[in-house]
Scaffold this motif. Structure first.
Motif, PDB file in Angstrom:
ATOM      1  N   LEU A 179      -5.419   8.661  -0.441  1.00  0.00           N
ATOM      2  CA  LEU A 179      -6.059   8.085  -1.614  1.00  0.00           C
ATOM      3  C   LEU A 179      -5.822   8.967  -2.840  1.00  0.00           C
ATOM      4  O   LEU A 179      -5.545   8.451  -3.927  1.00  0.00           O
ATOM      5  CB  LEU A 179      -7.556   7.917  -1.360  1.00  0.00           C
ATOM      6  CG  LEU A 179      -8.371   7.414  -2.559  1.00  0.00           C
ATOM      7  CD1 LEU A 179      -7.895   6.052  -3.037  1.00  0.00           C
ATOM      8  CD2 LEU A 179      -9.862   7.371  -2.206  1.00  0.00           C
ATOM      9  N   ALA A 235     -15.143   0.184  -6.132  1.00  0.00           N
ATOM     10  CA  ALA A 235     -15.007   0.241  -4.672  1.00  0.00           C
ATOM     11  C   ALA A 235     -15.717  -0.959  -4.071  1.00  0.00           C
ATOM     12  O   ALA A 235     -16.906  -1.171  -4.320  1.00  0.00           O
ATOM     13  CB  ALA A 235     -15.603   1.539  -4.132  1.00  0.00           C
ATOM     14  N   GLU A 268      -5.075  -3.311  -6.404  1.00  0.00           N
ATOM     15  CA  GLU A 268      -5.976  -3.335  -5.254  1.00  0.00           C
ATOM     16  C   GLU A 268      -5.340  -2.564  -4.115  1.00  0.00           C
ATOM     17  O   GLU A 268      -4.109  -2.630  -3.926  1.00  0.00           O
ATOM     18  CB  GLU A 268      -6.249  -4.780  -4.828  1.00  0.00           C
ATOM     19  CG  GLU A 268      -7.306  -4.944  -3.756  1.00  0.00           C
ATOM     20  CD  GLU A 268      -6.763  -4.902  -2.324  1.00  0.00           C
ATOM     21  OE1 GLU A 268      -7.576  -4.885  -1.384  1.00  0.00           O
ATOM     22  OE2 GLU A 268      -5.514  -4.891  -2.157  1.00  0.00           O
ATOM     23  N   VAL A 293      -4.385   5.273   2.498  1.00  0.00           N
ATOM     24  CA  VAL A 293      -4.267   3.920   1.970  1.00  0.00           C
ATOM     25  C   VAL A 293      -3.476   3.056   2.943  1.00  0.00           C
ATOM     26  O   VAL A 293      -2.240   3.093   2.983  1.00  0.00           O
ATOM     27  CB  VAL A 293      -3.631   3.958   0.566  1.00  0.00           C
ATOM     28  CG1 VAL A 293      -3.483   2.544   0.011  1.00  0.00           C
ATOM     29  CG2 VAL A 293      -4.486   4.808  -0.369  1.00  0.00           C
ATOM     30  N   VAL A 315     -12.436   3.005 -11.450  1.00  0.00           N
ATOM     31  CA  VAL A 315     -12.517   2.596 -10.053  1.00  0.00           C
ATOM     32  C   VAL A 315     -13.658   1.604  -9.837  1.00  0.00           C
ATOM     33  O   VAL A 315     -14.753   1.755 -10.392  1.00  0.00           O
ATOM     34  CB  VAL A 315     -12.733   3.828  -9.145  1.00  0.00           C
ATOM     35  CG1 VAL A 315     -13.262   3.432  -7.773  1.00  0.00           C
ATOM     36  CG2 VAL A 315     -11.437   4.615  -9.009  1.00  0.00           C
ATOM     37  N   LEU A 326      -8.335   0.786 -10.481  1.00  0.00           N
ATOM     38  CA  LEU A 326      -8.104   0.662  -9.043  1.00  0.00           C
ATOM     39  C   LEU A 326      -9.270  -0.054  -8.376  1.00  0.00           C
ATOM     40  O   LEU A 326     -10.422   0.371  -8.500  1.00  0.00           O
ATOM     41  CB  LEU A 326      -7.942   2.046  -8.407  1.00  0.00           C
ATOM     42  CG  LEU A 326      -6.833   2.936  -8.946  1.00  0.00           C
ATOM     43  CD1 LEU A 326      -6.880   4.300  -8.278  1.00  0.00           C
ATOM     44  CD2 LEU A 326      -5.455   2.288  -8.747  1.00  0.00           C
ATOM     45  N   VAL A 361      -8.568   1.480   2.034  1.00  0.00           N
ATOM     46  CA  VAL A 361      -8.747   2.865   2.471  1.00  0.00           C
ATOM     47  C   VAL A 361      -9.419   2.938   3.835  1.00  0.00           C
ATOM     48  O   VAL A 361     -10.439   2.281   4.082  1.00  0.00           O
ATOM     49  CB  VAL A 361      -9.557   3.675   1.437  1.00  0.00           C
ATOM     50  CG1 VAL A 361      -9.894   5.065   1.971  1.00  0.00           C
ATOM     51  CG2 VAL A 361      -8.779   3.797   0.135  1.00  0.00           C
ATOM     52  N   ILE A 389     -10.656  -0.493  -4.957  1.00  0.00           N
ATOM     53  CA  ILE A 389     -10.528   0.148  -3.654  1.00  0.00           C
ATOM     54  C   ILE A 389     -11.334  -0.632  -2.624  1.00  0.00           C
ATOM     55  O   ILE A 389     -12.554  -0.723  -2.720  1.00  0.00           O
ATOM     56  CB  ILE A 389     -11.021   1.606  -3.710  1.00  0.00           C
ATOM     57  CG1 ILE A 389     -10.181   2.418  -4.700  1.00  0.00           C
ATOM     58  CG2 ILE A 389     -10.975   2.242  -2.325  1.00  0.00           C
ATOM     59  CD1 ILE A 389     -10.697   3.822  -4.928  1.00  0.00           C
ATOM     60  N   ASN A 399       0.803  -1.226   0.000  1.00  0.00           N
ATOM     61  CA  ASN A 399       0.000   0.000   0.000  1.00  0.00           C
ATOM     62  C   ASN A 399       0.838   1.280   0.000  1.00  0.00           C
ATOM     63  O   ASN A 399       0.389   2.317   0.496  1.00  0.00           O
ATOM     64  CB  ASN A 399      -0.972   0.016   1.190  1.00  0.00           C
ATOM     65  CG  ASN A 399      -2.236  -0.780   0.915  1.00  0.00           C
ATOM     66  OD1 ASN A 399      -2.714  -0.834  -0.217  1.00  0.00           O
ATOM     67  ND2 ASN A 399      -2.784  -1.393   1.953  1.00  0.00           N
ATOM     68  N   ILE A 419     -14.285   8.835  -0.092  1.00  0.00           N
ATOM     69  CA  ILE A 419     -13.816   8.192  -1.325  1.00  0.00           C
ATOM     70  C   ILE A 419     -14.576   8.746  -2.524  1.00  0.00           C
ATOM     71  O   ILE A 419     -13.988   9.030  -3.574  1.00  0.00           O
ATOM     72  CB  ILE A 419     -13.979   6.663  -1.219  1.00  0.00           C
ATOM     73  CG1 ILE A 419     -13.016   6.109  -0.163  1.00  0.00           C
ATOM     74  CG2 ILE A 419     -13.725   5.992  -2.571  1.00  0.00           C
ATOM     75  CD1 ILE A 419     -13.246   4.647   0.171  1.00  0.00           C
TER      76      ILE A 419
END
Length: 266
Positions: A111, A151, A45, A58, A149, A123, A48, A125, A28, A136
């Motif tokens: 982030l 999430a 990956e 992160v 993204v 990404l 958060v 997240i 991270n 976020i």
């Protein structure tokens, strides 16, 4: 030119760097993410949480003890305090014989810093706490990063604000259980409220029917990514079973496995 989003694509075999290149660099961190990108991963990956002053950062664990030289809880420390933690302090590739990243200035990134540092890279997240959801959303929207993204969280409350903001999400634990129930009853999935099924092979000690879930998800237009896979044999089997993405601490090995599959070698 933007990369295609491997996190929502239904065709192909994708390698997703778990916390970057975590087997070979402090997880991270910007360094870990840059190494993964250099290797040729299809997505990254990351995890958060929120600092005391509400900044999305992160980091995986609720406390800093495992990955830094501090022991604070992330939620109890300000961003300024977090910046003083050495994110390379505890990483060792040889069971403690050496600590090659200690004292090299690696920090826990925000982030936004990761979004900016990773270019067009997709990404994944992982939202570790529900209260991080709105922050976020703000970062993703400010960075115009929504198209790259997904999430995800096992907590339904954590993905709810992201779905409300039309940001692609992964399945929560309740979503996975519902899909599993439909699989057992031989019922179609219908329209699913998530863009990716991000699952482990085992949950609460029970093996998940990954191949069956992946088949149902794909029929509903949803990709499946499995974490955390570092063994070539396991990755080979999962890709053969219809899974799209492999989330791995050792993306170089997974890229090698994928190349072998492409040439018909085991």
């Amino acid at each position: 030119m933007p990369l295609p989003n491997a996190l929502t694509a239904l065709d192909g075999r994708f390698v997703i760097g778990h916390r970057g290149n975590a087997a070979h660099a402090p997880e991270n961190t910007i360094e870990s993410f840059r190494q993964a990108i250099a290797l040729g991963v299809d997505a990254i990956e990351l995890d958060v949480r929120l600092t005391r002053d509400g900044v999305p950062v992160v980091v995986h664990d609720p406390t800093l003890g495992r990955t830094t030289d501090r022991g604070d809880a992330v939620a109890d420390i300000s961003l300024a305090g977090l910046r003083r933690a050495d994110a390379g302090a505890t990483f060792t590739p040889d069971a403690g014989a050496t600590f090659p990243y200690r004292g090299r200035g690696l920090t826990i990134p925000t982030l936004r810093e990761v979004v900016d540092a990773t270019g067009a890279m997709p990404l994944l997240i992982e939202v570790k706490v529900p209260e991080a959801g709105p922050a976020i959303v703000e970062v993703v929207n400010q960075a115009s990063a929504g198209s790259r993204v997904v999430a995800a969280s096992m907590q339904r409350d954590a993905v709810r604000p992201l779905r409300a903001a039309n940001i692609a999400t992964g399945a929560s634990a309740m979503d996975v259980l519902r899909l599993w129930s439909l699989l057992l009853r031989g019922r179609p999935a219908g329209v699913l409220p998530y863009a990716a099924l991000c699952i482990p092979r085992f949950y609460a000690g029970l093996p998940l029917p990954v191949a069956g879930l992946a088949r149902m998800a794909k029929q509903a237009g949803v990709a499946t990514h499995v974490w955390t896979v570092d063994e070539p044999r396991v990755a080979h089997k999962l890709w053969r079973s219809g899974v799209q993405g492999i989330v791995s601490n050792d993306p170089a090995t997974m890229l090698h496995v994928r190349a072998q599959l492409a040439t018909g070698r085991r």
